[in-house]
Design an enzyme around this catalytic site. Structure first.
Site, PDB file in Angstrom:
ATOM      1  CD  GLU A 181      -2.398   1.185   2.694  1.00 24.90           C
ATOM      2  OE1 GLU A 181      -2.943   0.200   3.124  1.00 24.90           O
ATOM      3  OE2 GLU A 181      -2.787   2.495   3.241  1.00 24.90           O
ATOM      4  CD  GLU A 221      -3.335   7.661   5.559  1.00 28.86           C
ATOM      5  OE1 GLU A 221      -2.296   7.152   5.278  1.00 28.86           O
ATOM      6  OE2 GLU A 221      -4.448   6.810   6.039  1.00 28.86           O
TER       7      GLU A 221
END
Ligand SMILES: *[C@@H]1O[C@H](CO)[C@@H](O)[C@H](O)[C@H]1NC(C)=O
Ligand SMILES: *[C@@H]1O[C@H](CO)[C@@H](O)[C@H](O)[C@H]1NC(C)=O
Ligand SMILES: *[C@@H]1O[C@H](CO)[C@@H](O)[C@H](O)[C@H]1NC(C)=O
Ligand SMILES: *[C@@H]1O[C@H](CO)[C@@H](O)[C@H](O)[C@H]1NC(C)=O
Ligand SMILES: *[C@@H]1O[C@H](CO)[C@@H](O)[C@H](O)[C@H]1NC(C)=O
Length: 363
Positions: free
Chosen positions: A182, A187
């Site tokens: 990932e 974020e």
């Protein structure tokens, strides 16, 4: 000295004629001791040399020749994505809606100039049904998947703001997490004004970033392995005002992510510092200088850990990160789920706005 050179008997007479440092008079034991000491010194030198070499090890990021493979843009932007509608894997207080509902609620909307993905604001406490089991939001995942020798250029115009929000622009292979890796490009959680963007990798076992790196961001953790530190990953703080209000009022940024055998590098360029080769459509990371986040392959086999990556954009609500009591309490107060259920008016700024996404590949 006496004990160490026990092969030689020491007395005044002898020491005059047979000084200890004259190896002609050494016995077998003294020789054995001397050889052992030399061997030990050589071993220590080798260990130090190996450690220094390891510490200085750095992969070869020489220029790759990229050509444009795909563009996600315009009013068909969301046609390249599947809408995820299952139970949220991150335990969020959210109902991810299917495409038709996202379109009718205007949670995804694309025009010739940009694409918007937002959290619902229409369902208030008095509505029927209300948001007491979670608020409507969207998670889209690109139909195409990508591997090594790929360069992604993401034009991000607006980052989501709001208590309870956990927005991300990231890549993974949802069917094979964490084995296929990932990569989190953008974020942040519970952004009420402005904060830093966190760039992170998550992997299965055997991937560490406790090695030499060339990056401007600040290392938050070095183990990328999902079982370490509750799956916090190996994050890099991209710097102040890289997410939230200041980011948005500056018109956002262009982010680049290069995935190759040598490593994974991410850059975040403010509107005024976008390299001209990106603007002209011929991006060449070898000319950009230090990355914002550098994840070299030195102690992480990138090719083994990162496969079949889909581009994902979503806005989760609460969940394992944003909803954790101590995390929510850093910038917001009360209970995350209560807040999300009752304050529909507070999600007006909880939206992503994207310009184009471009995908370049090198053979
Ligand atoms: C990139 O293209 C240049 C010019 O054609 C060539 O010399 C070079 O070998 C190429 N690099 C790679 C990694 O293919
Ligand atoms: C949907 O959202 C877009 C982007 O925010 C906005 O421009 C448009 O007016 C909205 N459409 C409707 C019908 O509300
Ligand atoms: C919030 O919900 C209430 C009640 O359902 C509604 O009247 C109001 O317009 C909503 N606010 C927004 C910003 O949509
Ligand atoms: C890490 O991945 C393994 C393998 O899928 C899984 O069993 C485990 O629950 C994960 N742990 C965390 C904290 O994500
Ligand atoms: C990647 O996806 C392809 C096609 O969907 C599949 O055949 C392949 O097994 C996947 N590779 C890995 C390592 O999961």
């Amino acid at each position: 000295m006496r004990g160490g050179w026990s092969g030689y008997r020491f007395n005044r007479e002898d020491s005059y004629y047979h000084p200890w440092y004259n190896f002609k008079y050494w016995g077998k034991k003294a020789w054995a001791g001397a050889i052992a000491v030399v061997v030990l010194i050589i071993v220590i030198i080798i260990i130090i040399a190996v450690e220094v070499t390891k510490k200085n090890a750095y992969p070869d990021y020489t220029k790759l020749n990229y050509s444009l493979a795909e563009t996600y843009s315009g009013s068909s932007f969301f046609d390249n994505f599947d809408y995820f509608t299952g139970y949220d894997p991150s335990s969020g207080f959210v109902h991810y809606v299917p495409e038709a509902q996202a379109t009718s609620l205007n949670l995804t909307y694309a025009s010739s100039s940009s694409a918007v993905l937002r959290v619902d604001t229409s369902v208030g406490p008095g509505a029927n049904p209300d948001a007491s089991t979670g608020r409507f939001s969207v998670r889209v995942s690109s139909k195409n998947q990508y591997g090594l020798n790929t360069l992604f250029i993401f034009d991000v115009i607006h980052s989501p703001i709001g208590c309870g929000t956990w927005p991300a622009l990231w890549l993974t292979d949802p069917a094979n997490w964490p084995y296929n890796g990932e990569i989190d490009v953008m974020e942040a959680v519970n952004v009420v004004s402005t904060t830093y963007n966190q760039m992170t990798l998550h992997t299965s076992s055997g991937c560490s970033m406790g090695v030499k790196r060339k990056e401007s961001g600040k290392v938050l953790a070095t183990s990328c392995v999902n079982t370490t530190n509750d799956n916090a990953g190996c994050g890099v703080d991209a710097g102040s005002t890289t997410f939230g209000a200041d980011f948005n009022s500056a018109g956002g940024a262009v982010l680049a992510m290069e995935l190759r055998t040598a490593g994974i590098r991410l850059w975040q360029f403010g509107r005024n510092s976008i390299p001209s080769d990106i603007t002209s459509g011929a991006p060449d990371p070898s000319t950009w200088g230090e990355a914002t986040a550098d994840f070299p392959s030195t102690d992480c086999n990138i090719g083994n850990h990162f496969k079949n990556q889909s581009i994902i954009a979503n806005i989760d609500l609460c969940g394992t990160w944003a909803g954790a009591t101590n995390v929510f309490g850093e910038t917001c107060s009360g209970s995350c789920t209560d807040y999300v259920a009752k304050n529909n008016g507070s999600f007006a700024d909880a939206y992503w706005e994207f310009g184009a996404f471009k995908v370049y590949s090198a053979s």
